[in-house]
Design a protein around this motif. Structure first.
Motif, short mmCIF file in Angstrom:
data_model
loop_
_atom_site.label_atom_id
_atom_site.label_comp_id
_atom_site.label_asym_id
_atom_site.label_seq_id
_atom_site.Cartn_x
_atom_site.Cartn_y
_atom_site.Cartn_z
N SER A 39 19.44 -0.06 13.99
CA SER A 39 19.62 -0.55 12.62
C SER A 39 18.71 0.20 11.67
CB SER A 39 19.34 -2.05 12.55
OG SER A 39 20.20 -2.77 13.39
N SER A 40 17.48 0.39 12.10
CA SER A 40 16.54 1.13 11.28
C SER A 40 17.02 2.57 11.06
CB SER A 40 15.18 1.11 11.98
OG SER A 40 14.32 2.05 11.42
N SER A 41 17.58 3.15 12.10
CA SER A 41 18.03 4.55 12.03
C SER A 41 19.19 4.77 11.07
CB SER A 41 18.41 5.06 13.41
OG SER A 41 17.26 5.15 14.22
N ILE A 42 20.00 3.76 10.85
CA ILE A 42 21.09 3.95 9.90
C ILE A 42 20.79 3.33 8.54
CG2 ILE A 42 22.81 4.03 11.75
CD1 ILE A 42 23.92 1.38 10.29
N GLY A 43 19.65 2.68 8.42
CA GLY A 43 19.29 2.10 7.13
C GLY A 43 19.78 0.68 6.93
N ALA A 44 20.10 0.00 8.03
CA ALA A 44 20.59 -1.38 7.94
C ALA A 44 19.38 -2.32 7.86
CB ALA A 44 21.47 -1.72 9.15
N LYS A 45 18.85 -2.43 6.66
CA LYS A 45 17.55 -3.11 6.48
C LYS A 45 17.58 -4.60 6.80
CE LYS A 45 15.30 -3.67 2.36
NZ LYS A 45 14.45 -3.31 1.22
N ARG A 46 18.57 -5.30 6.28
CA ARG A 46 18.58 -6.75 6.51
C ARG A 46 18.80 -7.10 7.97
NH1 ARG A 46 21.22 -9.52 1.40
NH2 ARG A 46 22.94 -10.05 2.79
N VAL A 47 19.71 -6.37 8.61
CA VAL A 47 19.94 -6.62 10.04
C VAL A 47 18.65 -6.37 10.81
CG1 VAL A 47 21.14 -5.79 12.10
CG2 VAL A 47 22.41 -6.15 9.98
N LYS A 48 17.99 -5.29 10.46
CA LYS A 48 16.74 -4.96 11.15
C LYS A 48 15.70 -6.07 10.96
CE LYS A 48 12.99 -2.93 10.15
NZ LYS A 48 12.07 -2.01 9.45
N ASN A 49 15.60 -6.57 9.75
CA ASN A 49 14.61 -7.61 9.49
C ASN A 49 14.90 -8.89 10.27
OD1 ASN A 49 13.20 -5.96 7.81
ND2 ASN A 49 14.04 -6.79 5.92
N VAL A 50 16.18 -9.22 10.42
CA VAL A 50 16.52 -10.40 11.22
C VAL A 50 16.13 -10.15 12.68
CG1 VAL A 50 18.34 -11.96 12.00
CG2 VAL A 50 18.41 -11.06 9.68
N CYS A 51 16.33 -8.93 13.14
CA CYS A 51 15.93 -8.59 14.52
C CYS A 51 14.44 -8.79 14.71
CB CYS A 51 16.27 -7.13 14.83
SG CYS A 51 18.02 -6.83 15.09
N VAL A 52 13.67 -8.42 13.72
CA VAL A 52 12.21 -8.58 13.80
C VAL A 52 11.85 -10.05 13.96
CG1 VAL A 52 10.05 -8.33 12.53
CG2 VAL A 52 11.71 -6.48 12.51
#
Lengths: 223, 156
Positions: free
Chosen positions: B89-102
């Motif tokens: 997600s981080s690699s493609i710039g999917a910020k919100r998805v990445k933040n939920v993963c965190v």
């Protein structure tokens, strides 16, 4: 001008970079980043495949002798730089780095580590083990532009004119030969300005509050 | 006529991207993907996003299966999936998805099963939204490439 241009062409060698990452997306990304920067690229998905590609085969599965260069049927392709992810199942990027630095045939190949986690102790460990750079993911074009000095260092030992090529950018003053710990040469800095984002490399950068702020910006999701 | 359509398409694409940036759904890494696309690699963004969809769906299925198991306790395995999802997600710039993963990973590290369930729901929701928008974007991109800008696409 044309004389210099032809001198550039004559000395222009395409560097070969081996990229190691277990993530397919990241492999695609790094491949594209490197190819855009005119490097020849080979990607593999694990440390063991990287060692295999480099011609280093572990003997100690069968007998406890140190790894030796495998001089078997296939020709070992020259690799000018290795860039590897840190977190990989099985052999980590750090393990791979160690094996490369322990190998008499491979230890002079510059190694760069990539990681999605900003862990200063991890960065430190890698740099101490001999990694040239430590890039935080996602890796950007501005990071890739930092590779050139390390690659040219490997070639400049017998080609003095390459150093002049390095310095031929709109900067009149001569620059000293960079050591791994030193800052970038001007050309690389100019390229990295396209991001205006100066993360990466030294521990100081990784620990800087500005960097950390950037990293955790927007992480306000609450479950 | 073709020119006008192509311009309109590009304007729509930019508007969509601006919206996604404003919402924090995408960050500047997505722009980096676009920058890497050129004549030698004209479908780069589409290729990467397609891989991302495929991998994400697998990861979401794995996460759902893990949590659905009544005897579930393998938080470590969940962590591995999440790290993978975070990274891509981080690699493609999917910020919100990445933040939920965190946040999901944090719940997982605390062995907080309920927290994980809620995180998974949120993750599925965010991913769904992202996927729809990116799909929309890629369709427009496809049309732009094919030069089929004379007719505004009818969405069904």
């Amino acid at each position: 001008m044309s004389c210099f241009a032809s001198m550039n062409m004559a000395n222009e060698t395409q560097f070969h970079v081996l990229a190691v990452d277990d993530s397919l997306i990241d492999r695609k990304l790094i491949e594209r980043l490197l190819k855009t920067s005119s490097y020849q690229v080979t990607t593999v998905d694990s440390g063991s495949k990287a060692l295999e590609f480099l011609g280093l085969v572990e003997e100690d599965q069968r007998n406890p002798s140190p790894p030796s260069v495998c001089s078997n049927h296939h020709q070992v392709v020259e690799v000018n730089l290795i860039i590897t992810d840190y977190c990989m199942p099985g052999m980590t990027g750090y393990d791979l780095l160690k094996k490369i630095k322990e190998s008499s045939s491979l230890k002079n190949i510059p190694v760069v580590i990539m990681s999605s986690e900003n862990v200063p102790s991890r960065i430190n460990r890698c740099l101490e083990e001999g990694a040239e750079e430590f890039f935080l993911k996602p890796v950007r074009l501005s990071d890739v532009s930092k590779l050139k000095p390390h690659l040219l260092k490997g070639k400049t030992s017998d080609k003095p004119q390459e150093q002049e090529q390095l310095q031929h950018q709109p900067q009149p003053q001569p620059q000293p030969q960079p050591t791994p710990q030193q800052q970038l040469l001007p050309q690389a800095q100019q390229q990295s300005q396209q991001q205006g984002n100066n993360k990466r490399k030294a521990m100081e950068e990784a620990l800087s509050p500005e960097r950390t702020r950037q990293r955790y910006n927007g992480m306000t999701t609450v479950i | 006529m073709l020119g006008f359509g192509a311009d309109r398409l590009r304007a729509d694409m930019n508007r969509l991207l601006a919206l996604l940036f404003h919402q924090g759904v995408l960050d500047e890494q997505f722009l980096q993907l676009q920058q890497l696309q050129d004549e030698t690699s004209p479908n780069f963004v589409s290729e990467v996003v397609t891989i991302y969809f495929r991998e994400s769906e697998k990861l979401l299925t794995n996460l759902r299966e893990l949590l659905s198991d009544r005897d579930f306790s393998d938080y470590k395995k969940m962590g591995i999936h999440l790290n993978h999802f975070m990274g891509s997600s981080s690699s493609i710039g999917a910020k919100r998805v990445k933040n939920v993963c965190v946040a999901f990973r944090a719940a997982s590290e605390q062995n907080n099963r309920l927290g994980c369930f809620r995180a998974l729901e949120l993750l599925e929701h965010e991913y769904c939204y992202l996927k729809n928008k990116l799909h929309e974007f890629l369709q427009m991109e496809q049309q732009r490439i094919m030069g089929a800008g004379a007719r505004y696409p009818i969405q069904n």
